[in-house]
Design a protein around this motif. Structure first.
Motif, PDB file in Angstrom:
ATOM      1  N   SER A   1      46.636  46.651  43.856  1.00 34.45           N
ATOM      2  CA  SER A   1      46.324  45.606  42.877  1.00 34.45           C
ATOM      3  C   SER A   1      45.679  44.389  43.536  1.00 34.45           C
ATOM      4  CB  SER A   1      47.592  45.181  42.132  1.00 34.45           C
ATOM      5  OG  SER A   1      48.095  46.244  41.372  1.00 34.45           O
ATOM      6  N   ILE A   2      46.164  44.025  44.710  1.00 36.32           N
ATOM      7  CA  ILE A   2      45.556  42.891  45.427  1.00 36.32           C
ATOM      8  C   ILE A   2      44.113  43.201  45.794  1.00 36.32           C
ATOM      9  CG2 ILE A   2      45.612  41.585  47.595  1.00 36.32           C
ATOM     10  CD1 ILE A   2      48.711  41.781  47.430  1.00 36.32           C
ATOM     11  N   LEU A   3      43.885  44.400  46.329  1.00 32.75           N
ATOM     12  CA  LEU A   3      42.520  44.792  46.705  1.00 32.75           C
ATOM     13  C   LEU A   3      41.607  44.857  45.485  1.00 32.75           C
ATOM     14  CD1 LEU A   3      43.247  47.534  49.394  1.00 32.75           C
ATOM     15  CD2 LEU A   3      42.441  45.192  49.762  1.00 32.75           C
ATOM     16  N   LEU A   4      42.111  45.423  44.388  1.00 30.73           N
ATOM     17  CA  LEU A   4      41.303  45.489  43.172  1.00 30.73           C
ATOM     18  C   LEU A   4      41.015  44.095  42.618  1.00 30.73           C
ATOM     19  CD1 LEU A   4      42.831  48.569  41.357  1.00 30.73           C
ATOM     20  CD2 LEU A   4      40.473  48.301  42.132  1.00 30.73           C
ATOM     21  N   PHE A   5      41.984  43.203  42.685  1.00 32.68           N
ATOM     22  CA  PHE A   5      41.746  41.835  42.227  1.00 32.68           C
ATOM     23  C   PHE A   5      40.621  41.188  43.040  1.00 32.68           C
ATOM     24  CE2 PHE A   5      42.517  37.297  42.936  1.00 32.68           C
ATOM     25  CZ  PHE A   5      42.260  36.844  41.657  1.00 32.68           C
ATOM     26  N   ILE A   6      40.670  41.351  44.357  1.00 31.56           N
ATOM     27  CA  ILE A   6      39.627  40.762  45.217  1.00 31.56           C
ATOM     28  C   ILE A   6      38.267  41.359  44.890  1.00 31.56           C
ATOM     29  CG2 ILE A   6      38.811  40.599  47.603  1.00 31.56           C
ATOM     30  CD1 ILE A   6      41.824  40.415  48.401  1.00 31.56           C
ATOM     31  N   ILE A   7      38.212  42.680  44.738  1.00 34.93           N
ATOM     32  CA  ILE A   7      36.939  43.349  44.420  1.00 34.93           C
ATOM     33  C   ILE A   7      36.417  42.881  43.064  1.00 34.93           C
ATOM     34  CG2 ILE A   7      35.911  45.588  43.841  1.00 34.93           C
ATOM     35  CD1 ILE A   7      37.800  46.788  46.022  1.00 34.93           C
ATOM     36  N   LEU A   8      37.292  42.821  42.072  1.00 38.44           N
ATOM     37  CA  LEU A   8      36.869  42.402  40.737  1.00 38.44           C
ATOM     38  C   LEU A   8      36.452  40.933  40.718  1.00 38.44           C
ATOM     39  CD1 LEU A   8      39.549  44.282  38.667  1.00 38.44           C
ATOM     40  CD2 LEU A   8      37.077  44.669  38.557  1.00 38.44           C
ATOM     41  N   TRP A   9      37.145  40.114  41.474  1.00 42.28           N
ATOM     42  CA  TRP A   9      36.795  38.701  41.535  1.00 42.28           C
ATOM     43  C   TRP A   9      35.389  38.538  42.129  1.00 42.28           C
ATOM     44  CZ3 TRP A   9      37.302  34.900  45.772  1.00 42.28           C
ATOM     45  CH2 TRP A   9      37.208  33.596  45.319  1.00 42.28           C
ATOM     46  N   GLN A  10      35.096  39.329  43.164  1.00 40.19           N
ATOM     47  CA  GLN A  10      33.756  39.294  43.758  1.00 40.19           C
ATOM     48  C   GLN A  10      32.720  39.912  42.822  1.00 40.19           C
ATOM     49  OE1 GLN A  10      32.752  37.863  46.655  1.00 40.19           O
ATOM     50  NE2 GLN A  10      34.835  37.042  46.773  1.00 40.19           N
TER      51      GLN A  10
ATOM     52  N   ASN B   1      41.189  50.945  38.055  1.00 35.89           N
ATOM     53  CA  ASN B   1      42.067  49.987  37.369  1.00 35.89           C
ATOM     54  C   ASN B   1      43.032  50.698  36.435  1.00 35.89           C
ATOM     55  OD1 ASN B   1      41.678  46.912  37.640  1.00 35.89           O
ATOM     56  ND2 ASN B   1      39.644  47.787  37.925  1.00 35.89           N
ATOM     57  N   TYR B   2      42.535  51.651  35.696  1.00 36.75           N
ATOM     58  CA  TYR B   2      43.416  52.384  34.779  1.00 36.75           C
ATOM     59  C   TYR B   2      44.455  53.198  35.557  1.00 36.75           C
ATOM     60  CZ  TYR B   2      40.211  51.029  31.082  1.00 36.75           C
ATOM     61  OH  TYR B   2      39.444  50.306  30.204  1.00 36.75           O
ATOM     62  N   ILE B   3      44.062  53.781  36.659  1.00 35.59           N
ATOM     63  CA  ILE B   3      45.013  54.535  37.486  1.00 35.59           C
ATOM     64  C   ILE B   3      46.087  53.595  38.029  1.00 35.59           C
ATOM     65  CG2 ILE B   3      45.274  55.811  39.665  1.00 35.59           C
ATOM     66  CD1 ILE B   3      42.507  57.072  39.054  1.00 35.59           C
ATOM     67  N   ASP B   4      45.692  52.426  38.491  1.00 42.28           N
ATOM     68  CA  ASP B   4      46.654  51.450  39.001  1.00 42.28           C
ATOM     69  C   ASP B   4      47.601  50.993  37.893  1.00 42.28           C
ATOM     70  OD1 ASP B   4      47.628  49.821  41.191  1.00 42.28           O
ATOM     71  OD2 ASP B   4      46.742  48.107  40.157  1.00 42.28           O
ATOM     72  N   PHE B   5      47.057  50.731  36.722  1.00 42.02           N
ATOM     73  CA  PHE B   5      47.879  50.322  35.589  1.00 42.02           C
ATOM     74  C   PHE B   5      48.846  51.447  35.205  1.00 42.02           C
ATOM     75  CE2 PHE B   5      48.608  49.592  30.999  1.00 42.02           C
ATOM     76  CZ  PHE B   5      49.195  48.345  31.096  1.00 42.02           C
ATOM     77  N   LEU B   6      48.365  52.672  35.188  1.00 43.18           N
ATOM     78  CA  LEU B   6      49.224  53.818  34.907  1.00 43.18           C
ATOM     79  C   LEU B   6      50.318  53.946  35.967  1.00 43.18           C
ATOM     80  CD1 LEU B   6      49.730  56.284  33.097  1.00 43.18           C
ATOM     81  CD2 LEU B   6      48.183  57.561  34.591  1.00 43.18           C
ATOM     82  N   GLY B   7      49.965  53.669  37.219  1.00 43.65           N
ATOM     83  CA  GLY B   7      50.944  53.711  38.308  1.00 43.65           C
ATOM     84  C   GLY B   7      52.074  52.731  38.104  1.00 43.65           C
ATOM     85  N   ILE B   8      51.762  51.521  37.672  1.00 41.98           N
ATOM     86  CA  ILE B   8      52.818  50.528  37.453  1.00 41.98           C
ATOM     87  C   ILE B   8      53.679  50.926  36.259  1.00 41.98           C
ATOM     88  CG2 ILE B   8      51.621  48.859  35.978  1.00 41.98           C
ATOM     89  CD1 ILE B   8      53.738  47.769  38.856  1.00 41.98           C
ATOM     90  N   LEU B   9      53.081  51.525  35.233  1.00 41.50           N
ATOM     91  CA  LEU B   9      53.870  51.996  34.096  1.00 41.50           C
ATOM     92  C   LEU B   9      54.812  53.127  34.513  1.00 41.50           C
ATOM     93  CD1 LEU B   9      51.258  51.994  31.177  1.00 41.50           C
ATOM     94  CD2 LEU B   9      53.124  50.379  31.589  1.00 41.50           C
ATOM     95  N   ILE B  10      54.313  54.035  35.336  1.00 38.85           N
ATOM     96  CA  ILE B  10      55.160  55.125  35.841  1.00 38.85           C
ATOM     97  C   ILE B  10      56.280  54.549  36.691  1.00 38.85           C
ATOM     98  CG2 ILE B  10      55.206  57.110  37.410  1.00 38.85           C
ATOM     99  CD1 ILE B  10      52.368  57.788  36.339  1.00 38.85           C
ATOM    100  N   LEU B  11      55.960  53.587  37.547  1.00 39.75           N
ATOM    101  CA  LEU B  11      56.978  52.964  38.393  1.00 39.75           C
ATOM    102  C   LEU B  11      58.059  52.289  37.553  1.00 39.75           C
ATOM    103  CD1 LEU B  11      57.902  52.261  41.259  1.00 39.75           C
ATOM    104  CD2 LEU B  11      56.549  50.177  41.067  1.00 39.75           C
TER     105      LEU B  11
END
Length: 134
Positions: free
Chosen positions: A82-91, A109-119
């Motif tokens: 999520s941190i890496l994706l935030f940096i990439i998206l911010w850029q 992003n969707y995979i990461d979001f799905l990962g947090i829901l699974i967690l």
């Protein structure tokens, strides 16, 4: 329009960082508590108290530690992603991206979001199975 979507995704990623770090902190405190309990049990065993209750408590602590550490490992992965994706998206808000790049970013992003829901689901399932009375 696409800059708004990228900005929204960056905001979501920042939120996911907070959620995953909160889950990590809670699980970390549980691991520390189990380690303290395990040290106490180990001390009792070294003093000669090898009662079935103590031995069963040791097995329970070791299983719990293994489960909590596995959940925390995935929490760390999601937090870093999520941190890496935030940096990439911010850029990416300030540059023009190709459609392929945008699609890859959206999918990740969707995979990461799905990962947090699974967690979160795993944490809830762990809670309900740990607190179940027979």
């Amino acid at each position: 329009m696409e800059q708004n979507i990228i900005g929204d995704l960056a905001s979501i990623q920042l939120t996911l960082v907070g959620i995953s770090f909160s889950i990590f902190t809670i699980l970390y405190s549980l691991v520390i508590g189990k380690l303290d309990l395990l040290q106490s049990i180990s001390k009792q065993i070294k003093e000669g108290n090898r009662s079935p209750e103590i031995m069963q408590l040791e097995i329970f602590c070791l299983k719990s530690l293994k489960r909590l550490r596995r959940m925390n490992f995935w929490t760390i992965i999601i937090c870093i992603t999520s941190i890496l994706l935030f940096i990439i998206l911010w850029q990416a808000k300030s540059v023009s991206l190709s459609n392929t790049s945008k699609n890859v970013l959206f999918i990740v992003n969707y995979i990461d979001f799905l990962g947090i829901l699974i967690l979160i689901g795993v944490v809830f399932r762990s809670y309900f199975s740990s607190t179940k009375y027979d």
